[in-house]
Design an enzyme around this catalytic site. Structure first.
Site, PDB file in Angstrom:
ATOM      1  N   LYS A  43      35.868  27.485  40.596  1.00  0.00           N
ATOM      2  CA  LYS A  43      35.513  27.024  41.944  1.00  0.00           C
ATOM      3  C   LYS A  43      34.132  26.384  41.957  1.00  0.00           C
ATOM      4  CE  LYS A  43      38.317  30.411  44.398  1.00  0.00           C
ATOM      5  NZ  LYS A  43      38.316  31.585  45.290  1.00  0.00           N
ATOM      6  N   SER A  63      32.961  32.216  44.134  1.00  0.00           N
ATOM      7  CA  SER A  63      33.231  33.647  43.967  1.00  0.00           C
ATOM      8  C   SER A  63      34.713  33.907  44.113  1.00  0.00           C
ATOM      9  CB  SER A  63      32.421  34.487  44.963  1.00  0.00           C
ATOM     10  OG  SER A  63      32.858  34.274  46.275  1.00  0.00           O
ATOM     11  N   ASP A  64      35.140  34.979  43.504  1.00  0.00           N
ATOM     12  CA  ASP A  64      36.541  35.383  43.614  1.00  0.00           C
ATOM     13  C   ASP A  64      36.654  36.857  43.293  1.00  0.00           C
ATOM     14  OD1 ASP A  64      39.408  35.327  43.846  1.00  0.00           O
ATOM     15  OD2 ASP A  64      39.310  33.224  43.281  1.00  0.00           O
ATOM     16  N   GLN A  65      37.842  37.373  43.531  1.00  0.00           N
ATOM     17  CA  GLN A  65      38.076  38.807  43.395  1.00  0.00           C
ATOM     18  C   GLN A  65      39.474  39.048  42.849  1.00  0.00           C
ATOM     19  OE1 GLN A  65      38.585  41.130  47.123  1.00  0.00           O
ATOM     20  NE2 GLN A  65      36.718  42.144  46.443  1.00  0.00           N
TER      21      GLN A  65
END
Length: 187
Positions: A43, A63-65
């Site tokens: 991203k 950001s990611d999860q």
């Protein structure tokens, strides 16, 4: 989260194919930690490489999860209410990990990263409770891995939480703030 701390920024959707990246990395036997990191990086890099948007010195945060079950498998964002109810049923009475990653990119290359993990134990929930919870909260949870927002009614689902609330909400925010202070973007 960034709004709540008064940070001025421009939000842009990276429009990456998250599911394709996840599947590719799972096939390569990457860890959940690495998958979250690679998604955040993809991203940040996609936006950072846009010539018409990013000038020299522009920091781009991605950001990611990832939600990882005790058996090592993952849950993705639900496609519909039925899948959300199935996900919560799977999590009911069990512990899972939320792995949140943040990557900063500058001039098309990653320059900083942080990964944090929260451990979440969901209380045992009845099918009726799950169905009502999903119906009442669908508009808020439909884009959430795990089908909950801990800062709202999702707190009802949990018996025990270990880790930062920011990590649970999707970003290791305190580490991001530390880096912004270090770079003098916050003074």
């Amino acid at each position: 989260m960034l709004d709540n701390i008064g940070l001025h920024y421009t939000a842009m959707a990276a429009n990456i194919d998250e599911q394709a990246i996840i599947e590719s990395l799972k096939n390569q036997k990457e860890s959940a930690r690495n998958i979250a990191d690679k998604l955040a990086e993809a991203k940040a890099l996609k936006i950072s490489r846009k010539q018409d948007y990013c000038s020299a010195g522009t920091l781009v945060l991605g950001s990611d999860q990832i939600l990882q079950l005790e058996d090592g498998s993952y849950l993705s964002k639900p496609r519909d209410k039925e899948e959300a109810a199935r996900h919560i049923s799977i999590l009911s009475g069990k512990t899972h990990r939320l792995i949140s990653a943040a990557v900063m990119a500058e001039e098309g290359r990653p320059i900083w990263r942080n990964i944090d993990i929260a451990k979440m134990t969901m209380r045992p929930l009845s099918p009726n409770f799950i169905e009502k919870y999903v119906d009442d909260n669908w508009h808020e949870i439909q884009y959430c891995v795990g089908c909950y927002q801990i800062e709202g009614p999702g707190a009802l689902l949990f018996a025990k939480i270990e880790g930062s609330q920011f990590t649970i909400m999707g970003m290791p925010l305190l580490a991001v703030i530390d880096y912004l202070f270090e770079r003098k973007f916050i003074a």
